[in-house]
Enzyme design. Structure first.
Site, PDB file in Angstrom:
ATOM      1  N   SER A  59      48.857  57.134  27.015  1.00  0.00           N
ATOM      2  CA  SER A  59      49.473  57.673  25.585  1.00  0.00           C
ATOM      3  C   SER A  59      50.359  58.984  26.437  1.00  0.00           C
ATOM      4  O   SER A  59      51.422  59.143  25.662  1.00  0.00           O
ATOM      5  CB  SER A  59      48.729  57.963  24.682  1.00  0.00           C
TER       6      SER A  59
ATOM      7  N   ASP B 121      49.022  65.866  17.328  1.00  0.00           N
ATOM      8  CA  ASP B 121      47.690  65.322  16.788  1.00  0.00           C
ATOM      9  C   ASP B 121      46.722  65.958  17.498  1.00  0.00           C
ATOM     10  O   ASP B 121      46.782  66.390  18.357  1.00  0.00           O
ATOM     11  CB  ASP B 121      48.037  63.730  16.510  1.00  0.00           C
TER      12      ASP B 121
ATOM     13  N   HIS C 288      47.001  64.835  21.168  1.00  0.00           N
ATOM     14  CA  HIS C 288      48.286  64.998  21.755  1.00  0.00           C
ATOM     15  C   HIS C 288      49.193  66.244  21.648  1.00  0.00           C
ATOM     16  O   HIS C 288      49.197  66.322  20.497  1.00  0.00           O
ATOM     17  CB  HIS C 288      49.150  63.427  21.509  1.00  0.00           C
TER      18      HIS C 288
END
Ligand SMILES: *[C@@H]1O[C@H](CO)[C@@H](O)[C@H](O)[C@H]1NC(C)=O
Ligand SMILES: *[C@@H]1O[C@H](CO)[C@@H](O)[C@H](O)[C@H]1NC(C)=O
Length: 359
Positions: A43, A333, A336
């Protein structure tokens, strides 16, 4: 009149010359140095591939992407761009790198940059299995398919040349520890943390050999961030007063040391490879420990939702708690960074490890 016109013409010609020289200069630096950036990983560098597979590891909904061009949630796990987008821009290529599985892009756009990355994946096949995402070996299969398409689009010779000159970026590993080894039974009963690091480094080594066999010459192997400082880990660090989890940071430091040594070894083993170790640890640790120096105000909690636990579907528009200005936050978040943090890390890497590919 005549004289003035002549002078104007001369001036115009001069400007044209200067513009042309600039253009020649730039096109030399840009297109012959690094024509494309090709991305593998998790990610940290997924531009939206997970939107097109069946997994819960997604972020293609608001408020993700609210600061991206057009406020579009693309599947990037951030409020805006990710580090590889900034790197692509710094190399003079384009402001963002599209996801390979996104049907709204074609080989023409992919020929200057493409991401095969998949959120929640790892070096270990058992990690990608946890949330049914794209394993690293499968990303390599997609890369082979991409090379075939590139050959058809550019012609074999030009395609080969493009691959040779392109920068290949590898960025993953956090999930192997936080989503797999320390989260579910299995690997922890088979390997000590150190043995597991060696197991992962072995996969990285094999992956770089396979990339080289496919024609890649310029490769950046990414290190782990201070993963004990991710808001999710801090939230659950009850005993440590919500400070960074030093055990996880130490694991990241040890693993980075192994990847760094692996880089040195591979440069000897593979003649002609231009391999660098891109380490985001120190810059991120500095940002987390001295946020004010970088213009941040909040570092222990994330912007989205309560900032303590939420990522993916839990970080949704339905949450009333999300912060108003993400640029005040280090993390978007619970897992991240914000776009601003991504830009700082990318800029640091471009000026350090990746600088040799720019000139
Ligand atoms: C790719 O898409 C662009 C615009 O979406 C289009 O102009 C172009 O012809 C397409 N190229 C190929 C090779 O399909
Ligand atoms: C991961 O799975 C692929 C596909 O089944 C296999 O080829 C590869 O050897 C596996 N990797 C490891 C390290 O076991």
């Amino acid at each position: 009149m005549m004289k003035g016109g002549h002078a104007k013409k001369l001036l115009f010609t001069n400007i044209l010359c200067i513009l042309l020289l600039h253009w020649l200069d730039l096109s030399f630096v840009i297109s012959t140095k690094v024509p494309a950036i090709i991305v593998f990983g998790d990610s940290s560098v997924d531009a939206g591939n997970n939107n097109f597979i069946s997994t819960v590891a997604r972020s293609n909904f608001q408020p993700y992407g609210r600061d991206f061009m057009g406020g579009k949630p693309t599947g990037r796990f951030s409020n805006g761009r990710i580090a590889t987008d900034f790197i692509s821009e710094a190399f003079g290529i384009k402001p963002y790198i599209p996801a390979y599985l996104d049907p709204s892009y074609n080989i023409s756009q992919f020929s200057t940059g493409v991401s095969f990355a998949s959120a929640a994946t790892g070096y270990d096949n058992a990690t990608s299995d946890v949330l049914s995402v794209i394993p690293l070996w499968k990303q390599l299969e997609y890369y082979k398919e991409y090379q075939k398409k590139l050959g058809t689009y550019l012609g074999e010779k030009k395609a080969k040349d493009t691959i040779t000159k392109s920068l290949h970026i590898i960025s993953l590993g956090t999930n192997d520890f936080l989503e797999n080894y320390y989260a579910i039974p299995g690997r922890a009963s088979q390997y000590t943390p150190s043995q597991y690091q060696n197991f992962l480094a072995g996969i990285a080594e094999n992956f770089i050999h396979r990339l080289y066999d496919l024609g890649a010459k310029k490769i950046s192997l990414g290190g782990l961030p201070p993963m004990g400082c991710l808001p999710l880990e801090r939230t659950t660090n009850f005993a440590g007063g919500n400070d960074c989890v030093s055990n996880y940071n130490n694991i990241a430091l040890e693993f980075n040391d192994k990847l760094n040594k692996l880089t040195t070894k591979l440069k000897k083993d593979i003649p002609g490879v231009k391999l660098v170790f891109s380490n985001p640890y120190d810059i991120l640790f500095r940002v987390v420990k001295k946020p004010g120096q970088f213009g941040f105000q909040v570092t222990s909690m994330a912007c989205c939702a309560t900032g303590m636990f939420e990522m993916g579907y839990a970080c949704s528009r339905a949450s009333f708690f999300s912060c108003v200005d993400a640029s005040r936050y280090v993390f978007w978040d619970s897992f991240h960074p914000t776009e601003k943090t991504n830009g700082i890390v990318a800029n640091y890497l471009v000026k350090s490890a990746l600088a040799q590919f720019l000139h």
